[in-house]
Design an enzyme around this catalytic site. Structure first.
Site, PDB file in Angstrom:
ATOM      1  N   TYR A 262     -18.159   9.252   4.825  1.00  0.00           N
ATOM      2  CA  TYR A 262     -17.340   8.023   4.779  1.00  0.00           C
ATOM      3  C   TYR A 262     -18.169   6.862   4.212  1.00  0.00           C
ATOM      4  O   TYR A 262     -17.648   5.937   3.589  1.00  0.00           O
ATOM      5  CB  TYR A 262     -16.766   7.704   6.162  1.00  0.00           C
TER       6      TYR A 262
ATOM      7  N   ILE B 153      -5.407  11.624   8.544  1.00  0.00           N
ATOM      8  CA  ILE B 153      -4.053  12.038   8.140  1.00  0.00           C
ATOM      9  C   ILE B 153      -4.139  12.499   6.685  1.00  0.00           C
ATOM     10  O   ILE B 153      -4.812  11.857   5.871  1.00  0.00           O
ATOM     11  CB  ILE B 153      -3.068  10.850   8.265  1.00  0.00           C
TER      12      ILE B 153
ATOM     13  N   ILE C 149      -4.395  -0.712   2.496  1.00  0.00           N
ATOM     14  CA  ILE C 149      -5.056  -0.578   1.195  1.00  0.00           C
ATOM     15  C   ILE C 149      -6.546  -0.318   1.389  1.00  0.00           C
ATOM     16  O   ILE C 149      -7.197  -0.998   2.190  1.00  0.00           O
ATOM     17  CB  ILE C 149      -4.852  -1.888   0.387  1.00  0.00           C
TER      18      ILE C 149
ATOM     19  N   LYS D 171     -14.965  -0.942   6.332  1.00  0.00           N
ATOM     20  CA  LYS D 171     -14.059  -0.997   7.494  1.00  0.00           C
ATOM     21  C   LYS D 171     -14.681  -1.802   8.645  1.00  0.00           C
ATOM     22  O   LYS D 171     -13.956  -2.466   9.393  1.00  0.00           O
ATOM     23  CB  LYS D 171     -13.699   0.416   7.975  1.00  0.00           C
TER      24      LYS D 171
ATOM     25  N   ASP E 196      -2.496  -6.230  -7.703  1.00  0.00           N
ATOM     26  CA  ASP E 196      -3.833  -5.638  -7.650  1.00  0.00           C
ATOM     27  C   ASP E 196      -4.667  -6.576  -6.786  1.00  0.00           C
ATOM     28  O   ASP E 196      -4.977  -7.702  -7.203  1.00  0.00           O
ATOM     29  CB  ASP E 196      -4.394  -5.547  -9.082  1.00  0.00           C
ATOM     30  N   VAL E 197      -5.014  -6.128  -5.575  1.00  0.00           N
ATOM     31  CA  VAL E 197      -5.676  -7.042  -4.621  1.00  0.00           C
ATOM     32  C   VAL E 197      -7.110  -7.381  -5.018  1.00  0.00           C
ATOM     33  O   VAL E 197      -7.745  -8.208  -4.372  1.00  0.00           O
ATOM     34  CB  VAL E 197      -5.634  -6.511  -3.164  1.00  0.00           C
TER      35      VAL E 197
ATOM     36  N   SER F 273       1.846   8.200   2.007  1.00  0.00           N
ATOM     37  CA  SER F 273       1.175   6.934   2.359  1.00  0.00           C
ATOM     38  C   SER F 273       1.535   6.487   3.776  1.00  0.00           C
ATOM     39  O   SER F 273       2.713   6.478   4.153  1.00  0.00           O
ATOM     40  CB  SER F 273       1.595   5.820   1.397  1.00  0.00           C
ATOM     41  N   ILE F 274       0.519   6.084   4.524  1.00  0.00           N
ATOM     42  CA  ILE F 274       0.761   5.556   5.872  1.00  0.00           C
ATOM     43  C   ILE F 274       1.715   4.357   5.783  1.00  0.00           C
ATOM     44  O   ILE F 274       2.597   4.190   6.622  1.00  0.00           O
ATOM     45  CB  ILE F 274      -0.570   5.188   6.552  1.00  0.00           C
TER      46      ILE F 274
ATOM     47  N   ALA G  18     -12.694   3.041  -2.647  1.00  0.00           N
ATOM     48  CA  ALA G  18     -14.115   3.103  -3.014  1.00  0.00           C
ATOM     49  C   ALA G  18     -14.218   4.097  -4.164  1.00  0.00           C
ATOM     50  O   ALA G  18     -13.378   4.996  -4.281  1.00  0.00           O
ATOM     51  CB  ALA G  18     -14.952   3.567  -1.834  1.00  0.00           C
TER      52      ALA G  18
ATOM     53  N   GLY H 119       0.770  -1.249   0.000  1.00  0.00           N
ATOM     54  CA  GLY H 119       0.000   0.000   0.000  1.00  0.00           C
ATOM     55  C   GLY H 119       0.796   1.290   0.000  1.00  0.00           C
ATOM     56  O   GLY H 119       0.259   2.345   0.317  1.00  0.00           O
TER      57      GLY H 119
HETATM   58  P1  NAD Z   1      -2.867   5.953   0.246  1.00  0.00           P
HETATM   59  O1  NAD Z   1      -3.691   6.443  -0.891  1.00  0.00           O
HETATM   60  O2  NAD Z   1      -1.456   6.361   0.302  1.00  0.00           O
HETATM   61  O3  NAD Z   1      -2.942   4.363   0.372  1.00  0.00           O
HETATM   62  C1  NAD Z   1      -3.964   3.583  -0.191  1.00  0.00           C
HETATM   63  C2  NAD Z   1      -3.289   2.480  -0.991  1.00  0.00           C
HETATM   64  O4  NAD Z   1      -4.255   1.565  -1.506  1.00  0.00           O
HETATM   65  C3  NAD Z   1      -2.481   3.016  -2.189  1.00  0.00           C
HETATM   66  O5  NAD Z   1      -1.141   2.604  -2.104  1.00  0.00           O
HETATM   67  C4  NAD Z   1      -3.159   2.366  -3.387  1.00  0.00           C
HETATM   68  O6  NAD Z   1      -2.262   2.041  -4.434  1.00  0.00           O
HETATM   69  C5  NAD Z   1      -3.721   1.113  -2.734  1.00  0.00           C
HETATM   70  N1  NAD Z   1      -4.724   0.445  -3.553  1.00  0.00           N
HETATM   71  C6  NAD Z   1      -5.910   0.935  -4.002  1.00  0.00           C
HETATM   72  N2  NAD Z   1      -6.518   0.012  -4.782  1.00  0.00           N
HETATM   73  C7  NAD Z   1      -5.709  -1.072  -4.814  1.00  0.00           C
HETATM   74  C8  NAD Z   1      -5.781  -2.354  -5.453  1.00  0.00           C
HETATM   75  N3  NAD Z   1      -6.816  -2.703  -6.250  1.00  0.00           N
HETATM   76  N4  NAD Z   1      -4.769  -3.240  -5.253  1.00  0.00           N
HETATM   77  C9  NAD Z   1      -3.706  -2.915  -4.483  1.00  0.00           C
HETATM   78  N5  NAD Z   1      -3.586  -1.726  -3.851  1.00  0.00           N
HETATM   79  C10 NAD Z   1      -4.577  -0.813  -4.030  1.00  0.00           C
HETATM   80  O7  NAD Z   1      -3.649   6.473   1.548  1.00  0.00           O
HETATM   81  P2  NAD Z   1      -3.477   6.107   3.090  1.00  0.00           P
HETATM   82  O8  NAD Z   1      -4.209   7.164   3.818  1.00  0.00           O
HETATM   83  O9  NAD Z   1      -2.079   5.847   3.404  1.00  0.00           O
HETATM   84  O10 NAD Z   1      -4.342   4.761   3.232  1.00  0.00           O
HETATM   85  C11 NAD Z   1      -3.824   3.565   3.727  1.00  0.00           C
HETATM   86  C12 NAD Z   1      -4.826   2.891   4.645  1.00  0.00           C
HETATM   87  O11 NAD Z   1      -5.019   3.697   5.795  1.00  0.00           O
HETATM   88  C13 NAD Z   1      -6.196   2.683   4.034  1.00  0.00           C
HETATM   89  O12 NAD Z   1      -6.712   1.423   4.434  1.00  0.00           O
HETATM   90  C14 NAD Z   1      -7.015   3.785   4.664  1.00  0.00           C
HETATM   91  O13 NAD Z   1      -8.373   3.455   4.725  1.00  0.00           O
HETATM   92  C15 NAD Z   1      -6.396   3.806   6.035  1.00  0.00           C
HETATM   93  N6  NAD Z   1      -6.659   5.010   6.839  1.00  0.00           N
HETATM   94  C16 NAD Z   1      -6.367   6.246   6.348  1.00  0.00           C
HETATM   95  C17 NAD Z   1      -6.623   7.366   7.134  1.00  0.00           C
HETATM   96  C18 NAD Z   1      -6.343   8.759   6.630  1.00  0.00           C
HETATM   97  O14 NAD Z   1      -6.905   9.712   7.166  1.00  0.00           O
HETATM   98  N7  NAD Z   1      -5.484   8.932   5.649  1.00  0.00           N
HETATM   99  C19 NAD Z   1      -7.159   7.214   8.425  1.00  0.00           C
HETATM  100  C20 NAD Z   1      -7.437   5.927   8.892  1.00  0.00           C
HETATM  101  C21 NAD Z   1      -7.176   4.838   8.091  1.00  0.00           C
HETATM  102  C1  IMJ Z   2     -12.644   9.411   3.220  1.00  0.00           C
HETATM  103  C2  IMJ Z   2     -13.899   9.720   2.723  1.00  0.00           C
HETATM  104  C3  IMJ Z   2     -14.828  10.439   3.451  1.00  0.00           C
HETATM  105  C4  IMJ Z   2     -14.516  10.866   4.722  1.00  0.00           C
HETATM  106  C5  IMJ Z   2     -13.255  10.575   5.210  1.00  0.00           C
HETATM  107  C6  IMJ Z   2     -12.309   9.857   4.461  1.00  0.00           C
HETATM  108  N1  IMJ Z   2     -12.665  10.867   6.409  1.00  0.00           N
HETATM  109  C7  IMJ Z   2     -11.415  10.349   6.455  1.00  0.00           C
HETATM  110  C8  IMJ Z   2     -11.139   9.710   5.235  1.00  0.00           C
HETATM  111  C9  IMJ Z   2     -13.322  11.615   7.451  1.00  0.00           C
HETATM  112  C10 IMJ Z   2     -10.491  10.430   7.609  1.00  0.00           C
HETATM  113  C11 IMJ Z   2      -9.851   9.012   4.839  1.00  0.00           C
HETATM  114  N2  IMJ Z   2      -9.948   7.559   5.134  1.00  0.00           N
HETATM  115  C12 IMJ Z   2      -9.984   7.164   6.522  1.00  0.00           C
HETATM  116  C13 IMJ Z   2     -10.029   6.566   4.147  1.00  0.00           C
HETATM  117  O1  IMJ Z   2     -10.091   5.403   4.512  1.00  0.00           O
HETATM  118  C14 IMJ Z   2     -10.085   6.901   2.727  1.00  0.00           C
HETATM  119  C15 IMJ Z   2     -10.419   5.955   1.801  1.00  0.00           C
HETATM  120  C16 IMJ Z   2     -10.603   6.234   0.395  1.00  0.00           C
HETATM  121  C17 IMJ Z   2     -10.339   7.465  -0.193  1.00  0.00           C
HETATM  122  C18 IMJ Z   2     -10.559   7.642  -1.563  1.00  0.00           C
HETATM  123  C19 IMJ Z   2     -10.342   8.955  -2.250  1.00  0.00           C
HETATM  124  C20 IMJ Z   2     -10.116   8.802  -3.723  1.00  0.00           C
HETATM  125  C21 IMJ Z   2     -10.948   7.727  -4.365  1.00  0.00           C
HETATM  126  N3  IMJ Z   2     -11.316   6.654  -3.644  1.00  0.00           N
HETATM  127  C22 IMJ Z   2     -11.055   6.543  -2.298  1.00  0.00           C
HETATM  128  N4  IMJ Z   2     -11.318   5.366  -1.686  1.00  0.00           N
HETATM  129  C23 IMJ Z   2     -11.081   5.198  -0.371  1.00  0.00           C
HETATM  130  O2  IMJ Z   2     -11.219   7.802  -5.583  1.00  0.00           O
END
Ligand code: NAD
Ligand code: IMJ
Length: 257
Positions: free
Chosen positions: A158, A194, A95, A165, A67-68, A20-21, A98, A14
């Protein structure tokens, strides 16, 4: 830093870019001497990984395309991983996806296809990955995934991701039961918001961050490094007694009322 992951082989899934986290977690694990293999999705992510790892001075990293949403991709990725590293001690699943249109408006407008996509990529993938990781994790280890509070509460916009989730967190518990006898722990980290690519394009995200800062006990946002520290604990010898858990790394936001 320390040597908490010396001689440990970890798979990080991911990393897309520097925000990226998963990259934050990888950087922390590198400091603990981990040997990390990466799966990536798309050529841009691969190019970024190559650049970052060169900057870290890591030669010949294992970079595997995956690609998962495709079973055959997961199978091939784990075959490659078996050849390249053999035994595996940890998996970081970071990963989610949506369709953007589903991340706004009424949840009841979620399409069947949009629901399936979110579940497929963001939740089912952990099940398939865990199945394939098990035979490689024959010395025990830790599997972690990233979740968000939207699994437990109806967070604005969300929507379908919250439901994915919730399924992911339930999967963590079932997988923990299945894999416990093999000395494999399975946990999720529920991170606070984040600014990553998965968050930046979201409607009202900046104003949401302000609300979060004001309402959280620590009056600030969580840092990726803080999420990475908990990931380290869960994937190292420090976390061997913790499984099926969802640890909130959110500056306490979820306990405030
Ligand atoms: P990010 O966009 O950097 O990471 C998402 C990753 O998912 C990307 O590397 C993307 O390539 C990968 N991905 C998407 N479709 C895929 C597929 N078909 N096959 C393989 N990989 C695929 O963003 P992030 O914020 O680092 O998200 C990482 C995780 O952290 C996610 O599960 C997200 O829900 C979770 N998360 C994010 C936040 C936030 O606020 N950013 C908060 C809580 C949890
Ligand atoms: C994402 C959507 C709506 C509200 C949201 C988020 N809040 C937070 C997020 C409040 C914190 C980020 N988050 C936790 C995620 O898991 C994001 C998942 C995500 C984001 C996108 C954006 C671009 C896209 N598809 C995505 N699918 C999943 O096309």
């Amino acid at each position: 830093m320390g040597k908490l992951l010396r001689d440990k082989n970890i798979l990080v899934m991911g990393v897309a870019n520097k925000w990226s986290i998963a990259w934050g977690i990888a950087q922390r694990f590198i400091k603990e001497d981990a040997n990390i293999a990466y799966t990536y999705f798309g050529e841009k992510s691969r190019a970024n990984l190559e650049k970052f790892l060169m900057e870290e001075g890591i030669e010949n990293p294992a970079l595997i395309s995956c690609d998962v949403s495709r079973d055959e991709d997961i199978e091939r990725a784990f075959e490659e991983l078996k050849e390249k590293v053999g035994v595996l001690h940890g998996v970081v699943h970071s990963i989610a996806f949506a369709d953007k249109d589903e991340l706004q408006g009424y949840y009841y407008d979620t399409s069947r296809e949009g629901y399936m996509t979110a579940q497929n990529i963001s939740s089912y993938s952990l099940v398939a990955v865990s199945k394939h990781a098990k035979p490689l994790m024959n010395e025990g280890g830790g599997i972690i995934t990233l979740s968000y509070l939207g699994a437990e509460r109806a967070v604005k916009n969300y929507n379908v991701m919250g439901v994915a989730k919730a399924a992911l967190e339930a999967s963590v518990r079932y997988l923990a039961v299945d894999l416990g006898p093999e000395n494999i722990t399975v946990n999720s980290i529920s991170a606070g918001p984040i600014k990553t690519t998965s968050a930046k394009g979201i409607r009202d995200f900046s104003s949401m961050l302000k609300v979060f800062e004001d309402a959280s006990p620590m009056k600030r946002l969580v840092k990726t490094e803080e999420v990475a520290n908990v990931a380290l604990f869960l994937c190292s010898e420090l976390g061997t007694g913790v499984t099926g858990e969802n640890i909130h790394v959110d500056c306490g936001y979820h306990i405030a009322g």
